[in-house]
Each structure stands twice: as structure tokens, then as C-alpha cells.
Design a protein around this motif. Sequence first.
Motif, PDB file in Angstrom:
ATOM      1  N   ASN A 188      40.445  32.383  44.515  1.00  0.00           N
ATOM      2  CA  ASN A 188      39.835  33.264  43.501  1.00  0.00           C
ATOM      3  C   ASN A 188      38.756  34.133  44.117  1.00  0.00           C
ATOM      4  O   ASN A 188      38.675  35.334  43.819  1.00  0.00           O
TER       5      ASN A 188
ATOM      6  N   ARG B 284      38.979  38.226  44.392  1.00  0.00           N
ATOM      7  CA  ARG B 284      37.954  39.007  43.692  1.00  0.00           C
ATOM      8  C   ARG B 284      37.242  39.947  44.674  1.00  0.00           C
ATOM      9  O   ARG B 284      37.086  41.133  44.403  1.00  0.00           O
TER      10      ARG B 284
ATOM     11  N   ASP C 226      39.762  42.609  45.975  1.00  0.00           N
ATOM     12  CA  ASP C 226      40.495  43.299  44.910  1.00  0.00           C
ATOM     13  C   ASP C 226      42.010  43.195  45.131  1.00  0.00           C
ATOM     14  O   ASP C 226      42.731  44.195  45.182  1.00  0.00           O
TER      15      ASP C 226
END
Length: 69
Positions: A20, A24, A27
Motif C-alpha cells: 500500500n 501510494r 501512484d
Amino acid sequence: MGHLHLKINDMLTDRKISKNAICRELDIPRANFNRYCRDEFQRIDANLICKLCAYFDCEAGDLIEYVKD
């Protein structure tokens, strides 16, 4: 013939980075990233490899391995 193996999972584990977090920060859609982590891809996105090399401060050869069948 053989196939390409991306050593992303090993690098994430070694550096204690979650999927994750990297998705993040870079992107990257998580579903696409998961396919790369499972070696379930037909083509490799050169932009993704560049992002990963910059993120991990490594060379493309550190990420990609040819595996003989």
C-alpha cells in the motif's frame, strides 16, 4: 523458453515496505502492482521499472531476473 521474474516482493520484505505504501508513493494502481508482484504480466511497463529503480535506488537488473523453465 523461460519467463521474467520481478523481485519486488523480496525488495519490499527486505526494506519492510508495504505494498500500500509503495503504490501510494509511486501512484501505481494496486491491482496492477499485485500482478507484477505475482509475475502475472505479459509486458513490463518501462516507466514502472524506472519508478521502482529510483524508489529502491537500484538498477533494473536488481529487479528483473530471467528464469529458465
